[in-house]
Design a protein around this motif. Structure first.
Motif, PDB file in Angstrom:
ATOM      1  N   TRP A 163       8.097  -6.810  -7.919  1.00  0.00           N
ATOM      2  CA  TRP A 163       7.183  -7.644  -7.151  1.00  0.00           C
ATOM      3  C   TRP A 163       6.905  -8.939  -7.898  1.00  0.00           C
ATOM      4  CZ3 TRP A 163       7.304  -5.263  -2.749  1.00  0.00           C
ATOM      5  CH2 TRP A 163       7.397  -3.882  -2.721  1.00  0.00           C
TER       6      TRP A 163
ATOM      7  N   ALA B  34      -0.690   5.687   3.204  1.00  0.00           N
ATOM      8  CA  ALA B  34       0.576   5.030   3.555  1.00  0.00           C
ATOM      9  C   ALA B  34       0.380   3.580   4.000  1.00  0.00           C
ATOM     10  CB  ALA B  34       1.298   5.830   4.637  1.00  0.00           C
ATOM     11  N   LYS B  35      -0.490   3.348   4.953  1.00  0.00           N
ATOM     12  CA  LYS B  35      -0.669   1.992   5.470  1.00  0.00           C
ATOM     13  C   LYS B  35      -1.230   1.038   4.411  1.00  0.00           C
ATOM     14  CE  LYS B  35      -2.680  -0.701   9.192  1.00  0.00           C
ATOM     15  NZ  LYS B  35      -3.458  -0.689  10.427  1.00  0.00           N
TER      16      LYS B  35
ATOM     17  N   THR C 292      -1.005   1.242   1.243  1.00  0.00           N
ATOM     18  CA  THR C 292       0.003   1.079   0.192  1.00  0.00           C
ATOM     19  C   THR C 292       1.057   0.067   0.613  1.00  0.00           C
ATOM     20  OG1 THR C 292      -0.345   3.325  -0.644  1.00  0.00           O
ATOM     21  CG2 THR C 292       1.760   2.271  -1.184  1.00  0.00           C
ATOM     22  N   LEU C 293       1.540   0.186   1.845  1.00  0.00           N
ATOM     23  CA  LEU C 293       2.546  -0.765   2.339  1.00  0.00           C
ATOM     24  C   LEU C 293       1.969  -2.170   2.427  1.00  0.00           C
ATOM     25  CD1 LEU C 293       4.246   1.435   5.088  1.00  0.00           C
ATOM     26  CD2 LEU C 293       5.210   0.708   2.889  1.00  0.00           C
ATOM     27  N   GLN C 294       0.724  -2.284   2.826  1.00  0.00           N
ATOM     28  CA  GLN C 294       0.080  -3.594   2.875  1.00  0.00           C
ATOM     29  C   GLN C 294      -0.018  -4.197   1.476  1.00  0.00           C
ATOM     30  OE1 GLN C 294      -3.498  -2.517   5.021  1.00  0.00           O
ATOM     31  NE2 GLN C 294      -2.721  -3.441   6.904  1.00  0.00           N
TER      32      GLN C 294
ATOM     33  N   MET D 267       1.932  -3.636  -1.048  1.00  0.00           N
ATOM     34  CA  MET D 267       3.246  -3.964  -1.569  1.00  0.00           C
ATOM     35  C   MET D 267       3.922  -5.106  -0.832  1.00  0.00           C
ATOM     36  SD  MET D 267       4.710  -0.240  -2.550  1.00  0.00           S
ATOM     37  CE  MET D 267       4.107   0.596  -3.991  1.00  0.00           C
ATOM     38  N   PHE D 268       3.679  -5.222   0.452  1.00  0.00           N
ATOM     39  CA  PHE D 268       4.413  -6.233   1.225  1.00  0.00           C
ATOM     40  C   PHE D 268       3.549  -7.361   1.774  1.00  0.00           C
ATOM     41  CE2 PHE D 268       7.007  -2.378   1.388  1.00  0.00           C
ATOM     42  CZ  PHE D 268       8.142  -2.867   0.808  1.00  0.00           C
ATOM     43  N   GLU D 269       2.241  -7.234   1.696  1.00  0.00           N
ATOM     44  CA  GLU D 269       1.344  -8.282   2.146  1.00  0.00           C
ATOM     45  C   GLU D 269       0.236  -8.504   1.116  1.00  0.00           C
ATOM     46  OE1 GLU D 269      -0.209  -7.277   5.992  1.00  0.00           O
ATOM     47  OE2 GLU D 269       1.737  -6.613   6.696  1.00  0.00           O
TER      48      GLU D 269
END
Length: 132
Positions: free
Chosen positions: A60, A120-121, A123-125, A127-129
């Motif tokens: 990242w 999950a949600k 965590t993805l936010q 990592m990607f936002e």
């Protein structure tokens, strides 16, 4: 003779000085503040980011931001303290959300799957936002 005069002067200063000191209120010393300044307790979030960030380098652009976000949002969604502690341990040791079964009490091991669904949600936010 000089010894007697000196002794009398010292005795008189104690007698005169004693009541005057008793009238002055004693201010309690803030012992806990002095103790805390000598031994600083590490910030749990800062310690987590310090341990987590090396695992995120190369994955990242802003590893500290991703780790801070995982601590503040993903792990914060976990209500159970044992599962949250295990999750934070897994992230800080591996850089990905991980919970080893032996890190949580046997009575809570069945909740590990639901914990991953819950994080999950966010965590993805993280990592990607990321915010930074």
């Amino acid at each position: 003779m000089l010894v007697r005069i000196s002794s009398a002067a010292i005795l008189a200063s104690f007698i005169v000085g004693g009541p005057a000191q008793a009238q002055v209120p004693q201010i309690p010393q803030p012992q806990t503040i002095q103790f805390r300044s000598l031994f600083k307790v590490p910030d749990p979030r800062g310690e987590f980011v310090r341990l987590c960030a090396p695992h995120m380098v190369g994955r990242w652009a802003h590893p500290e931001s991703v780790c801070g976000c995982l601590h503040d949002y993903a792990a914060a969604t976990v209500d159970d303290p044992d599962l949250r502690e295990a999750l934070l341990r897994g992230i800080s040791e591996t850089g990905v959300p991980t919970i080893e079964t032996d890190w949580v009490p046997p009575s809570k091991q069945s909740e590990i799957g639901a914990t991953f669904t819950k994080i999950a949600k966010p965590t993805l936010q993280c990592m990607f936002e990321p915010s930074n």
